[in-house]
Design a protein around this motif. Structure first.
Motif, PDB file in Angstrom:
ATOM      1  N   ALA A  15       3.229  -2.038  57.308  1.00 40.40           N
ATOM      2  CA  ALA A  15       2.709  -0.923  56.521  1.00 40.40           C
ATOM      3  C   ALA A  15       3.398  -0.866  55.161  1.00 40.40           C
ATOM      4  N   PRO A  16       2.649  -0.545  54.099  1.00 36.60           N
ATOM      5  CA  PRO A  16       3.268  -0.330  52.791  1.00 36.60           C
ATOM      6  C   PRO A  16       4.005   1.001  52.775  1.00 36.60           C
ATOM      7  N   THR A  17       4.757   1.251  51.724  1.00 39.59           N
ATOM      8  CA  THR A  17       5.393   2.552  51.566  1.00 39.59           C
ATOM      9  C   THR A  17       4.325   3.590  51.232  1.00 39.59           C
ATOM     10  N   GLN A  18       4.703   4.855  51.327  1.00 36.27           N
ATOM     11  CA  GLN A  18       3.767   5.927  50.997  1.00 36.27           C
ATOM     12  C   GLN A  18       3.321   5.816  49.535  1.00 36.27           C
ATOM     13  N   ALA A  19       4.258   5.533  48.642  1.00 38.39           N
ATOM     14  CA  ALA A  19       3.923   5.422  47.219  1.00 38.39           C
ATOM     15  C   ALA A  19       2.955   4.267  46.983  1.00 38.39           C
ATOM     16  N   GLU A  20       3.188   3.142  47.629  1.00 41.17           N
ATOM     17  CA  GLU A  20       2.290   1.998  47.488  1.00 41.17           C
ATOM     18  C   GLU A  20       0.907   2.313  48.038  1.00 41.17           C
ATOM     19  N   ALA A  21       0.882   3.010  49.176  1.00 42.73           N
ATOM     20  CA  ALA A  21      -0.397   3.351  49.795  1.00 42.73           C
ATOM     21  C   ALA A  21      -1.197   4.309  48.914  1.00 42.73           C
ATOM     22  N   GLN A  22      -0.536   5.277  48.315  1.00 38.93           N
ATOM     23  CA  GLN A  22      -1.231   6.216  47.447  1.00 38.93           C
ATOM     24  C   GLN A  22      -1.780   5.511  46.210  1.00 38.93           C
ATOM     25  N   GLU A  23      -1.007   4.581  45.653  1.00 37.88           N
ATOM     26  CA  GLU A  23      -1.487   3.824  44.498  1.00 37.88           C
ATOM     27  C   GLU A  23      -2.703   2.979  44.877  1.00 37.88           C
ATOM     28  N   TYR A  24      -2.681   2.399  46.046  1.00 41.42           N
ATOM     29  CA  TYR A  24      -3.814   1.619  46.556  1.00 41.42           C
ATOM     30  C   TYR A  24      -5.078   2.474  46.554  1.00 41.42           C
ATOM     31  N   CYS A  25      -4.983   3.679  47.093  1.00 37.69           N
ATOM     32  CA  CYS A  25      -6.150   4.557  47.178  1.00 37.69           C
ATOM     33  C   CYS A  25      -6.624   4.988  45.795  1.00 37.69           C
ATOM     34  N   ARG A  26      -5.678   5.279  44.907  1.00 35.66           N
ATOM     35  CA  ARG A  26      -6.074   5.660  43.546  1.00 35.66           C
ATOM     36  C   ARG A  26      -6.848   4.542  42.866  1.00 35.66           C
ATOM     37  N   ARG A  27      -6.342   3.323  42.984  1.00 34.61           N
ATOM     38  CA  ARG A  27      -6.981   2.197  42.327  1.00 34.61           C
ATOM     39  C   ARG A  27      -8.354   1.901  42.936  1.00 34.61           C
ATOM     40  N   LEU A  28      -8.448   2.018  44.257  1.00 36.59           N
ATOM     41  CA  LEU A  28      -9.730   1.756  44.904  1.00 36.59           C
ATOM     42  C   LEU A  28     -10.769   2.770  44.451  1.00 36.59           C
ATOM     43  N   ALA A  29     -10.372   4.033  44.408  1.00 32.87           N
ATOM     44  CA  ALA A  29     -11.309   5.083  44.001  1.00 32.87           C
ATOM     45  C   ALA A  29     -11.743   4.899  42.556  1.00 32.87           C
ATOM     46  N   ARG A  30     -10.799   4.578  41.689  1.00 31.93           N
ATOM     47  CA  ARG A  30     -11.119   4.473  40.261  1.00 31.93           C
ATOM     48  C   ARG A  30     -11.885   3.198  39.914  1.00 31.93           C
ATOM     49  N   SER A  31     -11.878   2.240  40.827  1.00 31.37           N
ATOM     50  CA  SER A  31     -12.589   0.987  40.560  1.00 31.37           C
ATOM     51  C   SER A  31     -14.030   1.021  41.045  1.00 31.37           C
ATOM     52  N   HIS A  32     -14.431   2.125  41.691  1.00 27.55           N
ATOM     53  CA  HIS A  32     -15.788   2.252  42.216  1.00 27.55           C
ATOM     54  C   HIS A  32     -16.445   3.494  41.636  1.00 27.55           C
ATOM     55  N   TYR A  33     -17.677   3.334  41.189  1.00 27.28           N
ATOM     56  CA  TYR A  33     -18.534   4.451  40.837  1.00 27.28           C
ATOM     57  C   TYR A  33     -17.883   5.439  39.875  1.00 27.28           C
ATOM     58  N   GLU A  34     -18.296   5.384  38.642  1.00 27.91           N
ATOM     59  CA  GLU A  34     -17.740   6.256  37.617  1.00 27.91           C
ATOM     60  C   GLU A  34     -17.922   7.727  37.975  1.00 27.91           C
ATOM     61  N   ASN A  35     -18.931   8.051  38.782  1.00 27.38           N
ATOM     62  CA  ASN A  35     -19.152   9.452  39.148  1.00 27.38           C
ATOM     63  C   ASN A  35     -17.959  10.040  39.880  1.00 27.38           C
ATOM     64  N   PHE A  36     -17.237   9.191  40.638  1.00 31.37           N
ATOM     65  CA  PHE A  36     -16.089   9.732  41.363  1.00 31.37           C
ATOM     66  C   PHE A  36     -15.025  10.191  40.377  1.00 31.37           C
ATOM     67  N   SER A  37     -14.760   9.387  39.336  1.00 33.45           N
ATOM     68  CA  SER A  37     -13.767   9.766  38.340  1.00 33.45           C
ATOM     69  C   SER A  37     -14.187  11.028  37.602  1.00 33.45           C
ATOM     70  N   VAL A  38     -15.486  11.137  37.296  1.00 34.36           N
ATOM     71  CA  VAL A  38     -15.986  12.338  36.631  1.00 34.36           C
ATOM     72  C   VAL A  38     -15.745  13.564  37.495  1.00 34.36           C
ATOM     73  N   ALA A  39     -16.047  13.446  38.786  1.00 35.28           N
ATOM     74  CA  ALA A  39     -15.897  14.595  39.670  1.00 35.28           C
ATOM     75  C   ALA A  39     -14.462  15.065  39.725  1.00 35.28           C
ATOM     76  N   THR A  40     -13.500  14.134  39.702  1.00 29.47           N
ATOM     77  CA  THR A  40     -12.104  14.530  39.838  1.00 29.47           C
ATOM     78  C   THR A  40     -11.600  15.281  38.612  1.00 29.47           C
ATOM     79  N   TRP A  41     -12.320  15.234  37.480  1.00 31.20           N
ATOM     80  CA  TRP A  41     -11.898  16.029  36.333  1.00 31.20           C
ATOM     81  C   TRP A  41     -11.842  17.508  36.679  1.00 31.20           C
ATOM     82  N   PHE A  42     -12.692  17.953  37.584  1.00 34.96           N
ATOM     83  CA  PHE A  42     -12.825  19.379  37.855  1.00 34.96           C
ATOM     84  C   PHE A  42     -11.983  19.832  39.050  1.00 34.96           C
TER      85      PHE A  42
END
Length: 325
Positions: A38-65
């Motif tokens: 298992a990766p560290t918690q910090a590594e795992a969180q970065e993984y999820c951030r990068r995965l989310a931001r690399s897919h569908y611009e609408n997801f990034s737009v939604a997180t603004w709010f």
């Protein structure tokens, strides 16, 4: 501590995949594989951030709010949904997909037991704990992805709605859990909106879905309007097919209307998000109508100007906080 990128997680010797023996993993991005350690918690969180931001611009737009305190939790949930969907839809072999989904659910079990290895579940464990999310909500999504491997036609509209109960509605429940809402009333209203979004996608993607061997339009509706599978296969936008699509679009609009009261029952940050996604789904229906319901071979989409208008409206609504955004 230096956070690792998704690619470095995939290449690090600590993350040599134990799952590569199963057919199907090789068809997916290498970073999806379950690591040996298992990766560290910090590594795992970065993984999820990068995965989310690399897919569908609408997801990034939604997180603004969204409040900043909730963004990582939404990244974690999105990462789970994204990989789960790809395990069901991007492998290209039903049996292989089912095996991968079983292994993915075993990691979900490990997440709730406190011993996950995959970065998504290492990060998600914190969200599950804080938000007290029932495991069944995540399991329900896997039910839909498994169903896609086994079922390709839906005889009645009730059958389609039952599918949406697993394919779409759990996403709304996850959003509500993360935002602190657990009551049945809000979940029921969310179900209307999530099902409506799924119905809009079915109308938009008739040809795309057929290419995957699936028809989500109820067969009873095809019979009623005199539409055949051959029409869909040949991409014949007959008058009968267009009348069928007119009916399906109006039904989806009705489901959107049923979900509108939820906007008044949540805080303003979430209300803006719900409004944005609901209006986005309705814009898909408007696009279908605008091209005369000729969706076969010509996938309707929302223009960039309309997307910008929706975002501007949402931003303005948040600034003024008028409930009618």
């Amino acid at each position: 501590m230096t956070e690792l990128t998704m690619s470095s997680i995939a290449s690090d010797s600590r993350t040599a995949s134990i799952s590569s023996a199963l057919p199907g993993w090789s068809t997916l991005p290498p970073e999806y594989a379950i690591p040996e350690q298992a990766p560290t918690q910090a590594e795992a969180q970065e993984y999820c951030r990068r995965l989310a931001r690399s897919h569908y611009e609408n997801f990034s737009v939604a997180t603004w709010f969204l409040p900043h305190r909730l963004r990582q939790d939404f990244f974690n949930v999105y990462a789970y949904c994204r990989i789960s969907d790809d395990l069901g839809d991007e492998v290209g072999d039903a049996n292989a997909s089912l095996q991968l989904l079983d292994q993915w659910e075993a990691e979900l079990d490990a997440c709730y037991a406190g011993s996950p290895r995959h970065p998504v579940f290492v990060a998600l464990a914190d969200t599950v704990r804080k938000c007290e999310i029932p495991k069944q909500t995540f399991v329900d999504l896997l039910t839909a992805f498994r169903q896609d491997q086994r079922v390709s036609r839906y005889p009645t509209f009730e059958d389609v709605v039952r599918y949406c109960r697993y394919s779409a509605n759990p996403v709304g429940h996850l959003v509500l859990y993360v935002c602190g809402y657990r009551d049945a009333e809000r979940q029921a209203l969310s179900d209307f909106t999530c099902t409506a979004l799924q119905l809009a996608n079915f109308c938009q993607d008739v040809s795309v879905d057929f290419a995957k061997g699936r028809i989500y339009l109820p067969l009873e509706d095809l019979r009623r309007y005199g539409v055949t599978e051959d029409d869909i296969a040949a991409r014949r936008n007959t008058s009968a097919f267009c009348e069928l699509m007119r009916f399906e679009v109006e039904r989806a609009r009705d489901w959107f209307r049923r979900g509108v009261p939820l906007i008044e029952k949540v805080d303003r940050e979430l209300a803006v998000d719900i409004e944005l996604f609901s209006r986005g789904g309705q814009e898909i229906l408007n696009a279908i109508e605008a091209q005369g319901y000729n969706v076969l071979g010509s996938r309707p989409s929302i223009s960039k100007s309309r997307k910008l208008a929706l975002i501007a409206r949402a931003v303005w609504g948040r600034l003024l906080w008028g409930r009618s955004i």
